[in-house]
Design a protein around this motif. Structure first.
Motif, mmCIF file in Angstrom:
data_model
loop_
_atom_site.group_PDB
_atom_site.id
_atom_site.type_symbol
_atom_site.label_atom_id
_atom_site.label_comp_id
_atom_site.label_asym_id
_atom_site.label_seq_id
_atom_site.Cartn_x
_atom_site.Cartn_y
_atom_site.Cartn_z
ATOM 1 N N MET A 44 0.844 -1.199 0.000
ATOM 2 C CA MET A 44 0.000 0.000 0.000
ATOM 3 C C MET A 44 0.880 1.251 0.000
ATOM 4 N N ASP A 45 0.228 2.407 -0.142
ATOM 5 C CA ASP A 45 0.984 3.667 -0.235
ATOM 6 C C ASP A 45 1.789 3.957 1.030
ATOM 7 N N ASP A 46 1.303 3.486 2.188
ATOM 8 C CA ASP A 46 2.046 3.754 3.428
ATOM 9 C C ASP A 46 3.177 2.742 3.644
ATOM 10 N N ARG A 47 3.476 1.951 2.627
ATOM 11 C CA ARG A 47 4.569 0.980 2.593
ATOM 12 C C ARG A 47 4.262 -0.307 3.382
ATOM 13 N N THR A 48 3.085 -0.378 4.016
ATOM 14 C CA THR A 48 2.723 -1.669 4.624
ATOM 15 C C THR A 48 2.186 -2.573 3.511
ATOM 16 N N TRP A 49 2.170 -3.865 3.810
ATOM 17 C CA TRP A 49 1.777 -4.857 2.809
ATOM 18 C C TRP A 49 0.474 -5.532 3.216
ATOM 19 N N LEU A 50 -0.272 -5.947 2.196
ATOM 20 C CA LEU A 50 -1.475 -6.737 2.449
ATOM 21 C C LEU A 50 -1.265 -8.122 1.858
ATOM 22 N N ARG A 282 -15.496 -19.344 8.343
ATOM 23 C CA ARG A 282 -14.956 -19.034 7.016
ATOM 24 C C ARG A 282 -15.695 -17.848 6.391
ATOM 25 N N TYR A 283 -17.010 -17.942 6.392
ATOM 26 C CA TYR A 283 -17.862 -17.029 5.620
ATOM 27 C C TYR A 283 -17.892 -15.621 6.219
ATOM 28 N N ASP A 284 -17.886 -15.546 7.550
ATOM 29 C CA ASP A 284 -18.020 -14.241 8.203
ATOM 30 C C ASP A 284 -17.185 -14.260 9.490
ATOM 31 N N PRO A 285 -15.859 -14.282 9.381
ATOM 32 C CA PRO A 285 -15.021 -14.571 10.551
ATOM 33 C C PRO A 285 -14.994 -13.435 11.578
ATOM 34 N N PRO A 286 -15.052 -13.779 12.862
ATOM 35 C CA PRO A 286 -15.035 -12.768 13.928
ATOM 36 C C PRO A 286 -13.739 -11.965 13.961
ATOM 37 N N VAL A 287 -12.607 -12.589 13.611
ATOM 38 C CA VAL A 287 -11.336 -11.862 13.520
ATOM 39 C C VAL A 287 -11.032 -11.727 12.026
ATOM 40 N N GLN A 288 -11.151 -10.503 11.523
ATOM 41 C CA GLN A 288 -11.054 -10.317 10.073
ATOM 42 C C GLN A 288 -9.616 -10.263 9.573
ATOM 43 N N MET A 289 -8.702 -9.819 10.436
ATOM 44 C CA MET A 289 -7.319 -9.721 9.954
ATOM 45 C C MET A 289 -6.347 -9.781 11.111
ATOM 46 N N SER A 290 -5.109 -10.102 10.778
ATOM 47 C CA SER A 290 -4.065 -10.108 11.786
ATOM 48 C C SER A 290 -2.854 -9.375 11.207
ATOM 49 N N GLY A 291 -1.787 -9.291 11.987
ATOM 50 C CA GLY A 291 -0.635 -8.544 11.509
ATOM 51 C C GLY A 291 0.669 -9.253 11.818
ATOM 52 N N ARG A 292 1.693 -8.930 11.056
ATOM 53 C CA ARG A 292 3.032 -9.505 11.251
ATOM 54 C C ARG A 292 4.063 -8.506 10.769
ATOM 55 N N SER A 293 5.351 -8.800 11.043
ATOM 56 C CA SER A 293 6.427 -8.040 10.409
ATOM 57 C C SER A 293 7.464 -9.036 9.898
ATOM 58 N N THR A 294 8.320 -8.570 8.976
ATOM 59 C CA THR A 294 9.276 -9.496 8.357
ATOM 60 C C THR A 294 10.657 -9.354 8.996
ATOM 61 N N ALA A 301 4.459 -14.793 -4.137
ATOM 62 C CA ALA A 301 3.486 -14.371 -5.155
ATOM 63 C C ALA A 301 4.107 -13.401 -6.174
ATOM 64 N N GLY A 302 5.325 -13.713 -6.590
ATOM 65 C CA GLY A 302 5.963 -12.923 -7.647
ATOM 66 C C GLY A 302 6.488 -11.573 -7.196
ATOM 67 N N THR A 303 6.547 -11.343 -5.886
ATOM 68 C CA THR A 303 7.057 -10.065 -5.404
ATOM 69 C C THR A 303 7.971 -10.331 -4.194
ATOM 70 N N THR A 304 8.648 -9.282 -3.714
ATOM 71 C CA THR A 304 9.508 -9.460 -2.543
ATOM 72 C C THR A 304 9.074 -8.493 -1.452
ATOM 73 N N ILE A 305 8.707 -9.046 -0.311
ATOM 74 C CA ILE A 305 8.411 -8.187 0.844
ATOM 75 C C ILE A 305 9.749 -7.982 1.548
#
Ligand code: HEM
Length: 409
Positions: A44-50, A282-294, A301-305
């Motif tokens: 993303m523009d703020d340099r974080t990745w999805l 699966r369909y409507d998960p209570p925790v929608q996202m999580s986070g990590r760092s490298t 997927a064809g790119t380098t984080i």
């Protein structure tokens, strides 16, 4: 797949992510996830990745070059919970907690069943024909269970419930930007620490057999837990125990009321509860996202984080990835091969999964059996602010009458 709203097509990942964080889009973030799935890993523009693809999220969750520490330097707590720790400390803490937690949740189903029956009976006699599934069942059930398990007084809920909400807002990418919000988060952390320290001090004198006593007195081969770790772990379990399962039960009720065939099947076939709850996760998960760092450069997927990057793992979009799930936008209560990401994956896989599953299976089965002709009062219901721990604020359901439990209990 559903048709993506034209307004979302051709939008950048940054715009799409901002779209799904906005509260007005909380009721249905899935068109934005569908569009984001076009690029399984994107910056993303703020340099974080999805990471949005099921496969890519699974790989990242299991990659030892990934750290669970996802906080900004100004957000760092004095001591991290196991959720944010990496091996070997993560594994040591997790081992101690699991030893105490898992044996205590075994054999709890009858008790959960009795709590569900009591909650339904109490509220329907107060307000016949109307139930707020969140306030009357989905919230009080996990709160009561986690309080009993941990040894936290249930009557303190107004205090720690409000703190839990303030703290989980801190998980929310939209609410952790201003100085004011960071200050507010620190304040909530301090208040929770003070509350838990008081509780631990009082507990020491008691002769009890709950998880707090087990960790405090070291009634395991690992010995007593360090006091700060104990307080931090207790806080994690208390918050995880009641800011997540509420959404599983509420999202499950919503899915059932929107899919009357599934509701009718569950009413007569209690075995359906097991795969059905997996499908809600699966369909409507209570925790929608999580986070990590490298911790290193990662080719994926064809790119380098690059090393030192922050990544958001969009569990909810991975769960709708058509490369993994046929017909991903359909709610199929007995979907086969349902390897969803609702409880995460890898070494941080949810410790409370068995408990949360049991609570949701029992609560949803009771609702299906006991509410005569249930219907949603408003569709969509009002949603809570939080974009990560996502679920309805209230879920009013009207019904004709409360049926007796067909099992005669
Ligand atoms: C429906 C309910 C729940 C959902 C959807 C859920 C989801 C999750 C997810 C996605 C993770 C992984 C986070 C990550 O990798 O960053 C996680 C971890 C965790 N969950 Fe849950 N959870 C639920 C209920 C519970 C309950 C009831 C407890 C305990 C009382 C609990 C305790 C934990 C703990 C301690 C971790 C951290 C594990 C580790 O870092 O090794 N959860 N949960």
């Amino acid at each position: 797949m559903t048709t993506v709203a034209p307004a979302l097509q051709q939008r950048s990942a940054t715009d799409l992510f901002a779209h799904l964080l906005r509260h007005e889009n909380r009721a249905d973030p899935y068109p934005a996830y569908e569009e984001l799935l076009r690029q399984p890993v994107v910056q993303m523009d703020d340099r974080t990745w999805l990471a949005t693809g099921h496969r890519e999220i699974g790989l990242l969750l299991r990659d030892p070059r990934i750290s669970a520490d996802r906080l900004n330097p100004q957000q760092q707590p004095i001591r991290k919970s196991l959720l944010m720790e990496d091996p070997p400390r993560h594994d040591q803490l997790r081992h101690v907690v699991t030893q105490q937690f898992i044996p205590r949740i075994m054999g709890m189903r009858d008790h959960i069943d009795a709590l569900v029956t009591a909650l339904l009976d109490a509220h329907t006699s107060e307000r016949p024909g109307q139930l707020d599934v969140v306030g009357d069942l989905a919230y009080p059930l996990p709160v009561t269970v986690i309080c009993e398990l941990l040894g936290v007084p249930r009557e303190d809920e107004p205090l720690f419930g409000a703190l839990a909400r303030r703290l989980t807002r801190g998980l929310d990418p939209v609410s952790t930007q201003s100085e004011q919000e960071i200050h507010e988060l620190q304040q909530a952390r301090t208040e929770l620490a003070e509350y838990l320290e008081g509780l631990i001090a009082r507990h020491d004198a008691d002769d009890r057999d709950d998880l707090l006593a087990g960790l405090l007195h070291g009634r395991s081969p690992d010995g007593p837990m360090d006091p700060i770790d104990l307080r931090v772990t207790l806080g994690l379990l208390l918050i995880a125990g009641h800011e997540t399962t509420v959404n599983l039960i509420a999202n499950g009720t919503l899915a059932l009321l929107r899919h009357p065939d599934a509701l009718a099947r569950l009413r007569t076939d209690p075995d359906l509860a097991t795969p059905l709850v997996e499908e809600v996760l699966r369909y409507d998960p209570p925790v929608q996202m999580s986070g990590r760092s490298t911790l290193a450069d990662i080719d994926i997927a064809g790119t380098t984080i690059p090393k030192g990057a922050r990544i958001r793992l969009l569990l909810a979009s991975g769960n709708r990835d058509p490369r993994r799930f046929p017909d991903p936008d359909r709610f199929l209560p007995d979907r086969a091969d349902n390897a969803h990401l609702g409880f995460g994956g890898g070494i941080h896989y949810c410790i409370g999964a068995t408990l949360a599953r049991a609570e949701a299976q029992i609560a949803l089965t009771a609702l299906a059996r006991r509410l005569d002709s249930p219907r949603l009062v408003s569709d969509p219901p009002p949603y809570r602010e939080n974009a990560i721990l996502r679920g309805p604020e209230r879920l009013p359901v009207a019904f004709d009458r409360l049926l007796p439990d067909p099992r005669g209990v």
